[in-house]
Design a protein around this motif. Structure first.
Motif, PDB file in Angstrom:
ATOM      1  N   PHE A  98       0.839  -1.174   0.000  1.00 29.76           N
ATOM      2  CA  PHE A  98       0.000   0.000   0.000  1.00 29.76           C
ATOM      3  C   PHE A  98       0.892   1.248   0.000  1.00 29.76           C
ATOM      4  N   CYS A  99       1.922   1.192   0.902  1.00 27.93           N
ATOM      5  CA  CYS A  99       2.823   2.325   1.002  1.00 27.93           C
ATOM      6  C   CYS A  99       3.641   2.461  -0.270  1.00 27.93           C
ATOM      7  N   CYS A 100       4.069   1.301  -0.819  1.00 26.76           N
ATOM      8  CA  CYS A 100       4.817   1.330  -2.080  1.00 26.76           C
ATOM      9  C   CYS A 100       4.001   2.061  -3.127  1.00 26.76           C
ATOM     10  N   ALA A 101       2.712   1.752  -3.106  1.00 25.92           N
ATOM     11  CA  ALA A 101       1.850   2.324  -4.130  1.00 25.92           C
ATOM     12  C   ALA A 101       1.841   3.833  -4.047  1.00 25.92           C
ATOM     13  N   ILE A 102       1.977   4.316  -2.836  1.00 26.23           N
ATOM     14  CA  ILE A 102       1.924   5.763  -2.669  1.00 26.23           C
ATOM     15  C   ILE A 102       3.253   6.382  -3.068  1.00 26.23           C
ATOM     16  N   CYS A 103       4.335   5.676  -2.727  1.00 24.14           N
ATOM     17  CA  CYS A 103       5.651   6.266  -2.943  1.00 24.14           C
ATOM     18  C   CYS A 103       6.221   5.966  -4.334  1.00 24.14           C
ATOM     19  N   CYS A 104       5.945   4.771  -4.830  1.00 25.01           N
ATOM     20  CA  CYS A 104       6.615   4.312  -6.042  1.00 25.01           C
ATOM     21  C   CYS A 104       6.221   5.162  -7.242  1.00 25.01           C
ATOM     22  N   PRO A 105       7.215   5.659  -7.953  1.00 25.07           N
ATOM     23  CA  PRO A 105       6.888   6.542  -9.056  1.00 25.07           C
ATOM     24  C   PRO A 105       6.093   5.876 -10.177  1.00 25.07           C
ATOM     25  N   CYS A 106       6.164   4.525 -10.233  1.00 25.56           N
ATOM     26  CA  CYS A 106       5.428   3.889 -11.330  1.00 25.56           C
ATOM     27  C   CYS A 106       3.922   3.947 -11.082  1.00 25.56           C
ATOM     28  N   PHE A 107       3.519   4.244  -9.845  1.00 27.95           N
ATOM     29  CA  PHE A 107       2.095   4.300  -9.560  1.00 27.95           C
ATOM     30  C   PHE A 107       1.600   5.737  -9.612  1.00 27.95           C
ATOM     31  N   HIS A 108       2.071   6.461 -10.559  1.00 22.87           N
ATOM     32  CA  HIS A 108       1.623   7.851 -10.623  1.00 22.87           C
ATOM     33  C   HIS A 108       0.338   7.909 -11.411  1.00 22.87           C
ATOM     34  N   ASP A 359      -6.233  -3.148  -4.191  1.00 17.76           N
ATOM     35  CA  ASP A 359      -5.956  -4.426  -3.543  1.00 17.76           C
ATOM     36  C   ASP A 359      -4.451  -4.748  -3.641  1.00 17.76           C
ATOM     37  N   PRO A 360      -3.764  -4.891  -2.494  1.00 16.82           N
ATOM     38  CA  PRO A 360      -2.322  -5.121  -2.544  1.00 16.82           C
ATOM     39  C   PRO A 360      -1.951  -6.448  -3.206  1.00 16.82           C
ATOM     40  N   GLU A 361      -2.806  -7.425  -3.082  1.00 21.80           N
ATOM     41  CA  GLU A 361      -2.501  -8.728  -3.692  1.00 21.80           C
ATOM     42  C   GLU A 361      -2.581  -8.630  -5.216  1.00 21.80           C
ATOM     43  N   TYR A 362      -3.561  -7.925  -5.693  1.00 20.51           N
ATOM     44  CA  TYR A 362      -3.704  -7.695  -7.137  1.00 20.51           C
ATOM     45  C   TYR A 362      -2.498  -6.898  -7.648  1.00 20.51           C
ATOM     46  N   MET A 363      -2.071  -5.917  -6.869  1.00 19.43           N
ATOM     47  CA  MET A 363      -0.908  -5.117  -7.279  1.00 19.43           C
ATOM     48  C   MET A 363       0.350  -5.985  -7.368  1.00 19.43           C
ATOM     49  N   ARG A 364       0.425  -6.955  -6.473  1.00 16.00           N
ATOM     50  CA  ARG A 364       1.639  -7.778  -6.426  1.00 16.00           C
ATOM     51  C   ARG A 364       1.628  -8.869  -7.490  1.00 16.00           C
ATOM     52  N   THR A 365       0.432  -9.429  -7.732  1.00 13.72           N
ATOM     53  CA  THR A 365       0.364 -10.630  -8.580  1.00 13.72           C
ATOM     54  C   THR A 365      -0.287 -10.380  -9.934  1.00 13.72           C
ATOM     55  N   TYR A 366      -0.901  -9.241 -10.123  1.00 12.41           N
ATOM     56  CA  TYR A 366      -1.689  -8.919 -11.325  1.00 12.41           C
ATOM     57  C   TYR A 366      -2.897  -9.841 -11.473  1.00 12.41           C
ATOM     58  N   GLN A 367      -3.198 -10.589 -10.419  1.00 10.94           N
ATOM     59  CA  GLN A 367      -4.366 -11.469 -10.469  1.00 10.94           C
ATOM     60  C   GLN A 367      -5.590 -10.685  -9.987  1.00 10.94           C
ATOM     61  N   LEU A 368      -6.527 -10.558 -10.888  1.00 11.48           N
ATOM     62  CA  LEU A 368      -7.735  -9.793 -10.562  1.00 11.48           C
ATOM     63  C   LEU A 368      -8.898 -10.742 -10.267  1.00 11.48           C
ATOM     64  N   THR A 369      -9.575 -10.501  -9.156  1.00  6.60           N
ATOM     65  CA  THR A 369     -10.827 -11.221  -8.865  1.00  6.60           C
ATOM     66  C   THR A 369     -11.810 -10.195  -8.296  1.00  6.60           C
ATOM     67  N   ALA A 370     -13.017 -10.655  -8.096  1.00 12.42           N
ATOM     68  CA  ALA A 370     -14.020  -9.761  -7.504  1.00 12.42           C
ATOM     69  C   ALA A 370     -13.591  -9.318  -6.104  1.00 12.42           C
ATOM     70  N   LYS A 371     -12.696 -10.076  -5.486  1.00 11.77           N
ATOM     71  CA  LYS A 371     -12.245  -9.714  -4.139  1.00 11.77           C
ATOM     72  C   LYS A 371     -11.422  -8.412  -4.144  1.00 11.77           C
ATOM     73  N   SER A 372     -10.960  -8.003  -5.312  1.00  6.36           N
ATOM     74  CA  SER A 372     -10.286  -6.691  -5.371  1.00  6.36           C
ATOM     75  C   SER A 372     -11.303  -5.576  -5.110  1.00  6.36           C
ATOM     76  N   CYS A 442     -12.846  -7.015   4.998  1.00  7.29           N
ATOM     77  CA  CYS A 442     -12.845  -6.746   3.551  1.00  7.29           C
ATOM     78  C   CYS A 442     -11.460  -6.320   3.082  1.00  7.29           C
ATOM     79  N   ALA A 443     -10.765  -5.553   3.917  1.00 13.82           N
ATOM     80  CA  ALA A 443      -9.444  -5.036   3.516  1.00 13.82           C
ATOM     81  C   ALA A 443      -8.319  -5.965   3.986  1.00 13.82           C
ATOM     82  N   ALA A 444      -8.635  -7.228   4.203  1.00 17.45           N
ATOM     83  CA  ALA A 444      -7.591  -8.190   4.584  1.00 17.45           C
ATOM     84  C   ALA A 444      -6.557  -8.265   3.457  1.00 17.45           C
ATOM     85  N   PRO A 445      -5.310  -8.590   3.797  1.00 20.40           N
ATOM     86  CA  PRO A 445      -4.257  -8.527   2.790  1.00 20.40           C
ATOM     87  C   PRO A 445      -4.402  -9.517   1.640  1.00 20.40           C
TER      88      PRO A 445
END
Ligand SMILES: Nc1ncnc2c1ncn2[C@@H]1O[C@H](COP(=O)(O)OP(=O)(O)OP(=O)(O)O)[C@@H](O)[C@H]1O
Length: 475
Positions: A98-108, A359-372, A442-445
Motif C-alpha cells: 500500500f505504502c509502495c503504491a503511494i511512494c513508487c513513481p510507477c504508480f503515478h 488491492d495489494p494482492e492484485y498489485m503484487r500478482t496482477y491477479q484480478l478477482t471480484a475480491k479486489s 474486507c481489507a484483509a491482505p
C-alpha cells in the motif's frame, strides 16, 4: 468456486478466518497460518474471554466441536495462549505494498489530470501496464445493448433491496444525433459542465422530451488511449440494470466524438457529502444505507449480472447520490468481465484503479478477482465511517494511511475516536466495532481472507437491524 467463505474477523491484533470447503469440511487460519479446529477454537475462546466480540459463524464453527467448547472452558493458561496466539499485524505485507503504491513513481496518476469544481482531484489513479499482461478471458462482451433481465434463478431472494431497477423508459439505446446532443448541452457550454474525470468532461443535458441526462465527452487528446476504456464502459454498462448502478442510456462513437449518455444522478458524489460541500453532512443512518446500497450494486455485478463484472475503481468519488440519499455506483471505465470459465480463479491483467483503494494482492500478482472490489469496499467503509480519505498526506505520520490508523485505534479499543466528527450522532460502540471489524475483513491482505459481497451484505443487514432496534429503544 471450490470453496465458500464463512467468516473472518479481527480480534485485538489477531486475524481469524474460517472457511467451509466444498464437500471437504472446514479450514481455519489464524493470521494467515493454517491451524486445526481445536487450536483455532482455543484461540477464539481466549479472545472471547478477553472481551472480543465474535460473529455467530465463529461460535457456530466451534460449537460443532461440542457446544461447551466456547462457553464452559474458562481456565486460561499462559501455555495455551502462547501456543495458539499467533501475533499478526494486519496486512504487514498488504500495507507495505500500500505504502509502495503511494511512494513508487510507477504508480503515478495517468488517468486524471484535472479538477472537479467542488472536490480537488487527487493525483491518484493508476494505470500500470505490465509487460507480461495476459488475459485468459476475453474482455469482449457481446455489444447488444440492454440485455433481457437475468433469469429468475439468478435474481437474489430479498425483493425489496435487490429488486431490479424499473426498466429504462426506453428499451434501446438513445440514438441521438450530434445536433440533438449539442442542443441538450447548449453546445457543451460551461454552464452545463458538472464534472471532470480522467475520461473527459461530464455535462448535464436536457433532451427534447425533458429527460435529464449526464453526458461524458472524451477529451480528444486522449482519444486513442481511451478508445478501449470507452468501449469497456459502454459494453459493460449496456448489459446491466440495477437501482444501485448508474444506468447507460446511449452512446455516440462517431468521427471525432466519443460520448456516453447515462442517467443523471443529481445529488453529487459521496465524497462531496463527506466533505460537507453539499450543505449538511451525513448522519450515521445515511452512511449505513449508502454502504448497503454500494454493497448491493457490487453484489449484483459480482454474482447476478449475466457475466461477472469487476468494477476495479470503487471509491467515494465514484458513488453518486440521489435526492433521497440512495447510492449508485458510477464510472465503469476500468470495469472488466471476471473469469468466464469456472476453472479460472482469477484473470491476469494490468493493474488499474486508484491508489489507496487498490488491492495489494492484485498489485503484487496482477491477479484480478471480484475480491479486489471487496478490498476497495473495505477501504470505502473505513472512509465513510471516519470521513477521512484513504490517504491523508497532511496528517501526522501514523495517521496518513487511514485504514492502518483505524486498525491501530480499533485494537487499542478506541473505536469512538475513529468516528467522523462531522457525523451528527452518537452511535453505540458495539455497532461501530462491528462496522470496523467488517471493513478490516474486507481489507484483509489476501483475497482468500476477504468475504464476498454477498456475505458482506448479510453482515451489514445484521448490523442495520441492531442499529434500528437500538434507535427505537432509545426513543
Ligand atoms: N451520471 C452522473 N450524474 C451526475 N453527475 C455525474 C455523473 N457522472 C459523473 N458526474 C459528475 O462528474 C464528475 C466526473 O465524473 P467522472 O466519472 O468523469 O470522473 P471521476 O470518477 O471523478 O474520475 P475518474 O473517472 O478519472 O476516476 C463526478 O465526480 C460527478 O460529480
Amino acid at each position: 468456486s471450490s470453496s465458500s467463505f464463512v467468516g473472518s474477523t479481527v480480534c485485538q491484533s489477531d486475524h481469524f478466518a474460517y472457511k467451509k470447503l466444498y464437500q471437504r469440511g472446514s479450514s481455519f487460519t489464524v493470521n494467515g497460518n493454517p491451524v486445526d479446529r481445536i487450536h483455532f477454537c482455543e484461540a477464539i475462546r481466549i479472545h472471547k474471554a478477553k472481551g472480543c466480540v465474535l460473529g455467530d459463524s465463529f461460535r457456530d464453527s466451534c460449537y460443532l466441536l461440542g457446544r461447551r467448547f466456547l462457553e464452559e472452558k474458562h481456565t486460561e493458561t499462559n501455555e495455551a495462549e502462547s501456543k495458539n496466539h499467533v501475533k499478526v499485524s494486519l496486512a504487514a505485507s498488504g500495507f507495505l505494498l500500500f505504502c509502495c503504491a503511494i511512494c513508487c513513481p510507477c504508480f503515478h496518476k495517468e488517468r486524471k489530470a484535472n479538477t472537479h469544481e467542488v472536490l480537488p482531484k487527487e493525483s491518484n489513479s493508476v494505470h500500470q501496464v505490465s509487460s507480461f499482461e495476459m488475459s485468459p478471458s476475453s474482455d469482449k462482451i457481446p455489444p447488444s445493448p440492454f440485455r433481457a433481465p437475468p433469469s429468475p434463478s439468478r435474481v437474489p431472494q430479498s425483493p425489496s433491496r435487490y429488486a431490479m431497477s424499473p426498466r429504462p423508459s426506453r428499451m434501446g439505446p438513445l440514438n441521438l444525433t450530434m445536433s440533438q446532443i449539442q442542443a441538450a448541452t447548449h453546445n457543451f457550454s460551461d454552464d452545463n459542465q458538472i464534472g471532470e474525470g480522467g475520461f473527459g468532461i461530464v455535462y448535464k443535458g436536457i433532451l427534447e422530451d425533458r429527460q435529464v441526462v449526464a453526458i461524458k465527452r472524451a477529451k480528444k487528446e486522449h482519444f486513442e488511449n481511451l478508445r478501449k476504456e470507452f468501449k469497456s464502459e459502454v459494453d459493460l454498462l449496456s448489459k446491466i440494470g440495477h437501482r444501485n448502478l448508474v444506468k447507460l442510456l446511449g452512446y455516440v462513437d462517431k468521427g471525432d466524438e466519443r460520448l456516453i449518455i447515462t442517467e443523471y444522478v443529481r445529488n453529487g458524489t459521496l465524497r462531496d457529502h463527506l466533505d460537507g460541500t453539499r450543505g449538511s453532512t451525513l448522519n450515521f443512518n445515511q452512511r449505513l444505507e449508502i454502504v448497503i446500497d454500494v454493497c448491493h450494486g457490487l453484489t449484483y455485478l459480482h454474482s447476478y449480472a449475466e457475466r461477472q463484472i469487476i468494477h476495479r475503481d470503487i471509491k467515494s468519488s465514484n458513488i453518486l447520490l440521489t435526492d433521497g440519499m440512495r447510492a449508485k455506483v458510477a464510472d465503469f471505465g476500468f470495469a472488466r468481465g471476471g473469469p468466464s470459465d469456472s476453472n479460472q480463479t482469477h484473470i491476469l491483467t494490468q493493474v488499474k484503479g486508484t491508489v489507496g483503494y487498490l488491492d495489494p494482492e492484485y498489485m503484487r500478482t496482477y491477479q484480478l478477482t471480484a475480491k479486489s472490489d471487496v478490498y476497495s469496499f473495505g477501504i470505502l467503509l473505513v472512509e465513510i465511517l471516519t470521513g477521512r480519505r484513504p490517504v491523508e498526506a497532511k496528517k501526522p505520520h501514523d495517521e496518513r494511511i487511514t485504514v492502518r490508523w483505524a486498525f491501530d485505534k480499533y485494537n487499542e479499543g478506541k473505536v469512538l475516536e475513529l468516528v467522523d466528527p462531522k457525523a451528527r450522532e452518537r452511535v453505540d460502540e458495539k455497532i461501530l466495532k462491528k462496522m470496523f471489524s467488517l471493513a478490516f475483513q474486507c481489507a484483509a491482505p489476501t483475497r482468500k481472507e476477504r468475504p464476498d459481497m454477498e456475505a458482506v451484505g448479510k453482515q451489514l443487514w445484521a448490523i442495520r437491524s441492531t442499529y434500528l432496534r437500538r434507535s427505537v429503544e432509545q426513543k
